[in-house]
Design a protein around this motif. Sequence first.
Motif, PDB file in Angstrom:
ATOM      1  N   SER A 187      -5.390  -5.557  -0.311  1.00 42.46           N
ATOM      2  CA  SER A 187      -4.792  -5.124  -1.072  1.00 42.46           C
ATOM      3  C   SER A 187      -4.055  -6.125  -1.639  1.00 42.46           C
ATOM      4  CB  SER A 187      -3.751  -3.393   0.082  1.00 42.46           C
ATOM      5  OG  SER A 187      -4.650  -2.789  -0.308  1.00 42.46           O
ATOM      6  N   SER A 188      -3.314  -7.028  -1.384  1.00 43.69           N
ATOM      7  CA  SER A 188      -2.313  -8.029  -1.613  1.00 43.69           C
ATOM      8  C   SER A 188      -3.556  -9.066  -2.773  1.00 43.69           C
ATOM      9  CB  SER A 188      -2.474  -8.982  -0.641  1.00 43.69           C
ATOM     10  OG  SER A 188      -1.281 -10.437  -0.830  1.00 43.69           O
ATOM     11  N   ILE A 189      -4.411  -8.901  -3.119  1.00 44.84           N
ATOM     12  CA  ILE A 189      -5.388  -9.466  -3.597  1.00 44.84           C
ATOM     13  C   ILE A 189      -4.753  -9.107  -5.361  1.00 44.84           C
ATOM     14  CG2 ILE A 189      -7.729 -10.382  -4.897  1.00 44.84           C
ATOM     15  CD1 ILE A 189      -7.945 -10.608  -1.623  1.00 44.84           C
ATOM     16  N   ASN A 190      -5.207  -7.540  -4.947  1.00 44.39           N
ATOM     17  CA  ASN A 190      -5.583  -6.031  -6.658  1.00 44.39           C
ATOM     18  C   ASN A 190      -4.065  -6.224  -6.218  1.00 44.39           C
ATOM     19  OD1 ASN A 190      -7.774  -6.198  -6.101  1.00 44.39           O
ATOM     20  ND2 ASN A 190      -8.423  -5.168  -4.485  1.00 44.39           N
ATOM     21  N   HIS A 191      -2.796  -5.924  -5.527  1.00 45.46           N
ATOM     22  CA  HIS A 191      -1.431  -6.075  -5.750  1.00 45.46           C
ATOM     23  C   HIS A 191      -1.295  -4.654  -6.017  1.00 45.46           C
ATOM     24  CE1 HIS A 191       0.176 -10.369  -6.558  1.00 45.46           C
ATOM     25  NE2 HIS A 191      -1.069 -10.555  -7.447  1.00 45.46           N
ATOM     26  N   CYS A 192      -1.570  -4.084  -4.900  1.00 42.51           N
ATOM     27  CA  CYS A 192      -1.715  -2.744  -4.661  1.00 42.51           C
ATOM     28  C   CYS A 192      -0.486  -2.281  -4.261  1.00 42.51           C
ATOM     29  CB  CYS A 192      -2.854  -1.931  -4.148  1.00 42.51           C
ATOM     30  SG  CYS A 192      -2.773   0.008  -4.060  1.00 42.51           S
ATOM     31  N   TYR A 193       0.851  -1.274  -4.898  1.00 40.42           N
ATOM     32  CA  TYR A 193       1.709  -0.956  -4.272  1.00 40.42           C
ATOM     33  C   TYR A 193       2.054   0.290  -3.302  1.00 40.42           C
ATOM     34  CZ  TYR A 193       6.933   0.871  -4.003  1.00 40.42           C
ATOM     35  OH  TYR A 193       7.667   1.127  -4.029  1.00 40.42           O
ATOM     36  N   TYR A 194       0.608   0.958  -3.871  1.00 34.56           N
ATOM     37  CA  TYR A 194       0.504   2.052  -2.804  1.00 34.56           C
ATOM     38  C   TYR A 194       0.195   1.386  -1.425  1.00 34.56           C
ATOM     39  CZ  TYR A 194      -0.096   6.042  -0.077  1.00 34.56           C
ATOM     40  OH  TYR A 194       0.033   7.062   0.655  1.00 34.56           O
ATOM     41  N   CYS A 195      -1.342   0.761  -1.330  1.00 33.40           N
ATOM     42  CA  CYS A 195      -1.689   0.217   0.031  1.00 33.40           C
ATOM     43  C   CYS A 195      -1.007   0.112   0.658  1.00 33.40           C
ATOM     44  CB  CYS A 195      -3.293   0.094  -0.336  1.00 33.40           C
ATOM     45  SG  CYS A 195      -3.719   1.078  -1.026  1.00 33.40           S
ATOM     46  N   LEU A 196      -0.519  -1.469   0.168  1.00 27.45           N
ATOM     47  CA  LEU A 196       0.857  -2.773   0.045  1.00 27.45           C
ATOM     48  C   LEU A 196       1.627  -1.979   1.399  1.00 27.45           C
ATOM     49  CD1 LEU A 196       0.517  -4.949  -2.220  1.00 27.45           C
ATOM     50  CD2 LEU A 196      -0.699  -5.275  -0.049  1.00 27.45           C
ATOM     51  N   THR A 197       2.525  -1.081   0.824  1.00 27.24           N
ATOM     52  CA  THR A 197       3.080  -0.794   1.352  1.00 27.24           C
ATOM     53  C   THR A 197       2.920   0.585   2.827  1.00 27.24           C
ATOM     54  OG1 THR A 197       4.697  -0.206  -0.898  1.00 27.24           O
ATOM     55  CG2 THR A 197       5.188   0.886   0.335  1.00 27.24           C
ATOM     56  N   THR A 222     -14.404  -2.023   5.332  1.00 26.99           N
ATOM     57  CA  THR A 222     -12.960  -1.640   5.398  1.00 26.99           C
ATOM     58  C   THR A 222     -12.642  -1.666   3.872  1.00 26.99           C
ATOM     59  OG1 THR A 222     -13.210  -1.570   7.405  1.00 26.99           O
ATOM     60  CG2 THR A 222     -10.817  -1.739   6.366  1.00 26.99           C
ATOM     61  N   ALA A 223     -13.128  -3.630   3.613  1.00 26.94           N
ATOM     62  CA  ALA A 223     -12.826  -4.375   2.246  1.00 26.94           C
ATOM     63  C   ALA A 223     -12.985  -3.273   1.070  1.00 26.94           C
ATOM     64  CB  ALA A 223     -12.811  -5.575   2.562  1.00 26.94           C
ATOM     65  N   ALA A 224     -14.557  -3.040   1.605  1.00 25.75           N
ATOM     66  CA  ALA A 224     -15.143  -2.208   0.429  1.00 25.75           C
ATOM     67  C   ALA A 224     -13.772  -0.741  -0.007  1.00 25.75           C
ATOM     68  CB  ALA A 224     -16.377  -1.842   0.368  1.00 25.75           C
ATOM     69  N   PHE A 225     -13.893  -0.161   0.887  1.00 25.75           N
ATOM     70  CA  PHE A 225     -12.946   1.339   0.737  1.00 25.75           C
ATOM     71  C   PHE A 225     -11.708   0.519  -0.184  1.00 25.75           C
ATOM     72  CE2 PHE A 225     -10.017   4.191   2.652  1.00 25.75           C
ATOM     73  CZ  PHE A 225     -10.395   5.098   2.405  1.00 25.75           C
ATOM     74  N   PHE A 226     -10.702  -0.623   0.042  1.00 24.91           N
ATOM     75  CA  PHE A 226      -9.725  -1.030  -0.507  1.00 24.91           C
ATOM     76  C   PHE A 226     -10.212  -0.957  -1.374  1.00 24.91           C
ATOM     77  CE2 PHE A 226      -8.105   0.401   3.962  1.00 24.91           C
ATOM     78  CZ  PHE A 226      -7.181   0.990   3.613  1.00 24.91           C
ATOM     79  N   ASN A 227     -11.144  -2.020  -2.511  1.00 23.45           N
ATOM     80  CA  ASN A 227     -10.933  -1.611  -2.767  1.00 23.45           C
ATOM     81  C   ASN A 227     -11.448  -0.181  -4.139  1.00 23.45           C
ATOM     82  OD1 ASN A 227     -11.373  -5.010  -4.278  1.00 23.45           O
ATOM     83  ND2 ASN A 227     -12.230  -5.075  -1.858  1.00 23.45           N
ATOM     84  N   MET A 228     -11.747   0.229  -3.360  1.00 16.23           N
ATOM     85  CA  MET A 228     -12.146   1.666  -3.922  1.00 16.23           C
ATOM     86  C   MET A 228     -10.489   2.651  -3.870  1.00 16.23           C
ATOM     87  SD  MET A 228     -13.891   5.161  -2.847  1.00 16.23           S
ATOM     88  CE  MET A 228     -12.931   5.683  -1.236  1.00 16.23           C
ATOM     89  N   SER A 229     -10.024   2.056  -2.683  1.00 15.71           N
ATOM     90  CA  SER A 229      -9.038   2.665  -2.820  1.00 15.71           C
ATOM     91  C   SER A 229      -7.057   2.345  -4.049  1.00 15.71           C
ATOM     92  CB  SER A 229      -8.175   3.054  -1.300  1.00 15.71           C
ATOM     93  OG  SER A 229      -7.569   3.990  -1.046  1.00 15.71           O
ATOM     94  N   ASN A 230      -7.287   1.183  -3.700  1.00 10.46           N
ATOM     95  CA  ASN A 230      -6.499   0.418  -4.056  1.00 10.46           C
ATOM     96  C   ASN A 230      -6.818   0.843  -6.173  1.00 10.46           C
ATOM     97  OD1 ASN A 230      -6.701  -3.054  -3.031  1.00 10.46           O
ATOM     98  ND2 ASN A 230      -5.490  -1.456  -2.271  1.00 10.46           N
ATOM     99  N   ARG A 231      -7.710   0.556  -6.379  1.00  9.74           N
ATOM    100  CA  ARG A 231      -8.203   0.500  -7.749  1.00  9.74           C
ATOM    101  C   ARG A 231      -7.689   2.483  -8.294  1.00  9.74           C
ATOM    102  NH1 ARG A 231     -11.066  -2.988  -6.672  1.00  9.74           N
ATOM    103  NH2 ARG A 231     -11.061  -4.831  -7.712  1.00  9.74           N
ATOM    104  N   LEU A 232      -7.758   3.455  -7.271  1.00  4.54           N
ATOM    105  CA  LEU A 232      -7.645   4.393  -7.758  1.00  4.54           C
ATOM    106  C   LEU A 232      -5.922   5.009  -7.638  1.00  4.54           C
ATOM    107  CD1 LEU A 232      -8.592   7.694  -8.010  1.00  4.54           C
ATOM    108  CD2 LEU A 232      -7.980   8.438  -5.528  1.00  4.54           C
ATOM    109  N   ALA A 233      -5.432   4.175  -6.605  1.00  4.65           N
ATOM    110  CA  ALA A 233      -4.493   4.424  -6.744  1.00  4.65           C
ATOM    111  C   ALA A 233      -3.437   3.684  -7.818  1.00  4.65           C
ATOM    112  CB  ALA A 233      -3.298   3.380  -5.429  1.00  4.65           C
ATOM    113  N   ALA A 234      -4.345   2.483  -8.490  1.00  6.36           N
ATOM    114  CA  ALA A 234      -3.944   2.130  -9.402  1.00  6.36           C
ATOM    115  C   ALA A 234      -3.872   2.717 -10.873  1.00  6.36           C
ATOM    116  CB  ALA A 234      -4.082   0.596  -9.887  1.00  6.36           C
ATOM    117  N   ALA A 235      -5.055   3.523 -10.977  1.00  7.49           N
ATOM    118  CA  ALA A 235      -5.295   4.279 -11.874  1.00  7.49           C
ATOM    119  C   ALA A 235      -4.393   5.137 -12.167  1.00  7.49           C
ATOM    120  CB  ALA A 235      -6.352   4.481 -11.584  1.00  7.49           C
ATOM    121  N   ILE A 236      -3.560   5.544 -10.808  1.00  7.27           N
ATOM    122  CA  ILE A 236      -2.719   6.823 -11.398  1.00  7.27           C
ATOM    123  C   ILE A 236      -1.836   6.507 -10.808  1.00  7.27           C
ATOM    124  CG2 ILE A 236      -4.731   8.594 -10.964  1.00  7.27           C
ATOM    125  CD1 ILE A 236      -3.541   8.859  -8.204  1.00  7.27           C
ATOM    126  N   ASP A 237      -1.066   4.898 -10.951  1.00  7.68           N
ATOM    127  CA  ASP A 237       0.322   5.171 -10.402  1.00  7.68           C
ATOM    128  C   ASP A 237       0.272   5.534  -8.457  1.00  7.68           C
ATOM    129  OD1 ASP A 237       2.523   4.031 -10.268  1.00  7.68           O
ATOM    130  OD2 ASP A 237       3.718   5.016 -12.278  1.00  7.68           O
TER     131      ASP A 237
END
Lengths: 187, 187, 187, 187, 187, 187
Positions: F77-87, F160-175
């Motif tokens: 999530s740090s690579i993808n800068h996902c605010y939701y998942c990092l928090t 696990t890594a793959a899942f968060f590449n999904m999750s990060n993107r859904l979170a980013a896409a919908i803020d």
Amino acid sequence: MPERITALDLEPAELSDGTRAYFAKCEEKLGLVPNVLKAYAFDEKKLRAFTDMYNDLMLGESGLSKLEREMIAVAVSSINHCYYCLTAHGAAVRQLSGDPALGEMMVMNWRAAELSGKQRAMLEFAVKLTEQPDKMVEADRTTLRDAGFSDRDVWDIASTAAFFNMSNRLAAAIDMRPNPEYHAMAR
Amino acid sequence: MPERITALDLEPAELSDGTRAYFAKCEEKLGLVPNVLKAYAFDEKKLRAFTDMYNDLMLGESGLSKLEREMIAVAVSSINHCYYCLTAHGAAVRQLSGDPALGEMMVMNWRAAELSGKQRAMLEFAVKLTEQPDKMVEADRTTLRDAGFSDRDVWDIASTAAFFNMSNRLAAAIDMRPNPEYHAMAR
Amino acid sequence: MPERITALDLEPAELSDGTRAYFAKCEEKLGLVPNVLKAYAFDEKKLRAFTDMYNDLMLGESGLSKLEREMIAVAVSSINHCYYCLTAHGAAVRQLSGDPALGEMMVMNWRAAELSGKQRAMLEFAVKLTEQPDKMVEADRTTLRDAGFSDRDVWDIASTAAFFNMSNRLAAAIDMRPNPEYHAMAR
Amino acid sequence: MPERITALDLEPAELSDGTRAYFAKCEEKLGLVPNVLKAYAFDEKKLRAFTDMYNDLMLGESGLSKLEREMIAVAVSSINHCYYCLTAHGAAVRQLSGDPALGEMMVMNWRAAELSGKQRAMLEFAVKLTEQPDKMVEADRTTLRDAGFSDRDVWDIASTAAFFNMSNRLAAAIDMRPNPEYHAMAR
Amino acid sequence: MPERITALDLEPAELSDGTRAYFAKCEEKLGLVPNVLKAYAFDEKKLRAFTDMYNDLMLGESGLSKLEREMIAVAVSSINHCYYCLTAHGAAVRQLSGDPALGEMMVMNWRAAELSGKQRAMLEFAVKLTEQPDKMVEADRTTLRDAGFSDRDVWDIASTAAFFNMSNRLAAAIDMRPNPEYHAMAR
Amino acid sequence: MPERITALDLEPAELSDGTRAYFAKCEEKLGLVPNVLKAYAFDEKKLRAFTDMYNDLMLGESGLSKLEREMIAVAVSSINHCYYCLTAHGAAVRQLSGDPALGEMMVMNWRAAELSGKQRAMLEFAVKLTEQPDKMVEADRTTLRDAGFSDRDVWDIASTAAFFNMSNRLAAAIDMRPNPEYHAMAR
């Protein structure tokens, strides 16, 4: 035994009275001497040059508020994934804003924050300057001016973003460790 | 009418006697006052902080020769495509080395130059620090030590590369123009 | 002993009379035989295919001036950091424009040059084609047409940028060395 | 009405007898005239320069098999996402290898294919040359030699990969459309 | 001996009656059991979680047609160069559209396809989400809404693109091999 | 008025008894219902598919500890800068490790943490899979095995890594916005 501050084994210098006094003042005002200062202290000339530039940039006169300058610092450091600067300046954003979540957003992804259009333009400029310095053109400056920034403000945004691109890299190169106290500050 | 030096319209400051003397010395020794100094001269505090750091870094005591520091400056500036720094420091490499082609290689692609393994390690470190500061690890420092650099040298390589990552970005952000005299120097 | 021209050890071919005559003409007109031709000379068929394409592209009929084609060559080579092409074609830009600084800007960062909007559009297209060929869309062609280019001009911009993406890579792959004479030309 | 072949509206040239004969030969041997040739046919000089280089490279004498050259073509085109070249040369890999899945792997991700270490080294070189031409160093050539390639083979790998970096970009710039027949070939 | 399906050596689980029935249904409807299901079958809980999510996403109620969802799948997989997903979902695009060339375009470069502005916006969003998830902002959602998508559609575009960013990575990490039958389907 | 959880305006579904019970259990065990669950709650089928996969992955049987799985989540999530998942997952690392600084390091730059060689290999794999899924090869799996991971562990790291590449993107896409409570947890 004190925790190591950097990965380098540098001969510590005898601190001058001036430096001692400066460190005492840090201790008094911040509750700690930032490790970056201790890292530079092996050479007082380098330390002074660094603090002169840093203090002018982050604490001197500017059309940007201190919080805005810290926001630039953290947004830039987030791109560069600088552990030292994100820790120390993330704490500063939390403190200056009184908004812990804002500090986290700057660390994680500043785009998550609800900012004014002007502040957003400021950070977009800092980000482009960080990621694609070769692509900066007049249109980038025009966008800042249109958002309400003066030419002097443009200088300050640019030099703050530029400074942390230096600082992030020095910290990364020598594995500079932030003071552990920062983590709990202003949460 | 003098050519403009940056894209910003900043109120020129009245130069102090100290600054005037410093500029006169530049004129005498270099044949010109580098435009970067004139760009900073709108605020003498900023000018002094910049020159203090710059002079210590590029001209002070170091295990790195002045030429090696200039090579780092240009290799970093080549990645960032900084017109100002490539022009000014490309000239410095040509002058200090007495080898015009070496200056051109640093500007264009330092990998084309026939360098010692030690200098190659130095530039590889500077390049990685420029391109991927987030990926620096202990192995990168070990490579420098194995190539014969002391920990103090590592600091100097790191801080020189870091400095030009700042300087390149300030120059890019404000479209700083190099003195035209550099182009013909030491060809 | 002649300096090596590439990193490859290729059996030199017996030059035909035609090739000898061509090299003599180069010597006469340019004062040198470009090393790229000597590099290809191990196989005359490859040499001829290369020169036929090159001469048509850079010297043949076109809505683009020879200088403009050289500007594209250098801007593309700057992205790819091609030492050979930046040296040889940087010299060509200096010569054709009579403006040494323009040659340097193309090598270092073409965005520093004061160009017409039309030339800027031309270089933006060449840069995008170099960096993100997969992202080219109709809008990119429309921008060129709106800037005043004909469809034939679009072909010429595209094929010149494309050619140097080839040439840069061949030179990089075999460490092709430019003739040292280029460095001092038209300074 | 014939489908358009590129996005450009170029005055078609009167085809010479030689070109007519060449196209007839294509039709006879391949069952079609590749659209890239028709795209170039607006200018016979350009067409001839292109086909001379192409035919020498892909069909001439070489230590690389024709299939290996096509594999390079497709692996490079996959990075650049070139619709034209992936379609036409993907078909060539399927045909020459008699292995439809191999063609698909080259298009999609060559790393999925079970290749010899030598072919893998060949494609790794082509990929690095495509993605990071500025980073090519002697070690890259040494890896090829260690895998069993001669210096002449290195030239052929390099010039094939370089050629498709050109060709991909011309196709992308003008939206060149492959002959629809390719899709069903050798499935 | 069956061809291996992944690079991992995982203890196969005894299949439950439910899974057996599910696989039989796949065989009946698709003519094969997709290898991804066999890859997950070492753990029925994981298999069920995967199929539940997949079936809802790709086959459930949505404002996007099944073809549009497959187009997103393939465009995302093209960026990630996923051999498994490009093969399996490329076949799905060919089948659902009845247009083999469309499947190829999605695999190679979706920008080559003639799509409606609405579908183009959909794929642009999926691509940005894949390449730069950190840069998604409200304007990206607004573009989708302006193109005629509802907020629920935005969810579906986002979650489909996100899903294949997961699936592509699992497949890449374990070298998942597609059923060979896909290659010839719907050509 | 409750704070918005995503940027999308989706019709809330009537929650089933099962979902209500599940949310109550979250409230009881975590002190909150994670916003990601509320975001999915507009469609119970999607919610269940998501939680089934998530719970199996992050809480089910595995050779990886729960902390290690959270470390992967945050490093990705740090690579993808996902605010939701990092928090949310940064808080989980702090909690599970009892080491607030470790949570910060995972968010900011996991390379700053002092980890075992085995954990470092695990995160390097997750990072490469996130950044360059197309470049994964057998050597990457071998490195994990050499570090002491079983093939089943490789699956778990990958998924696990793959899942968060999904999750990060859904979170980013919908803020998607994290529950504010996370910020102060386990500091």
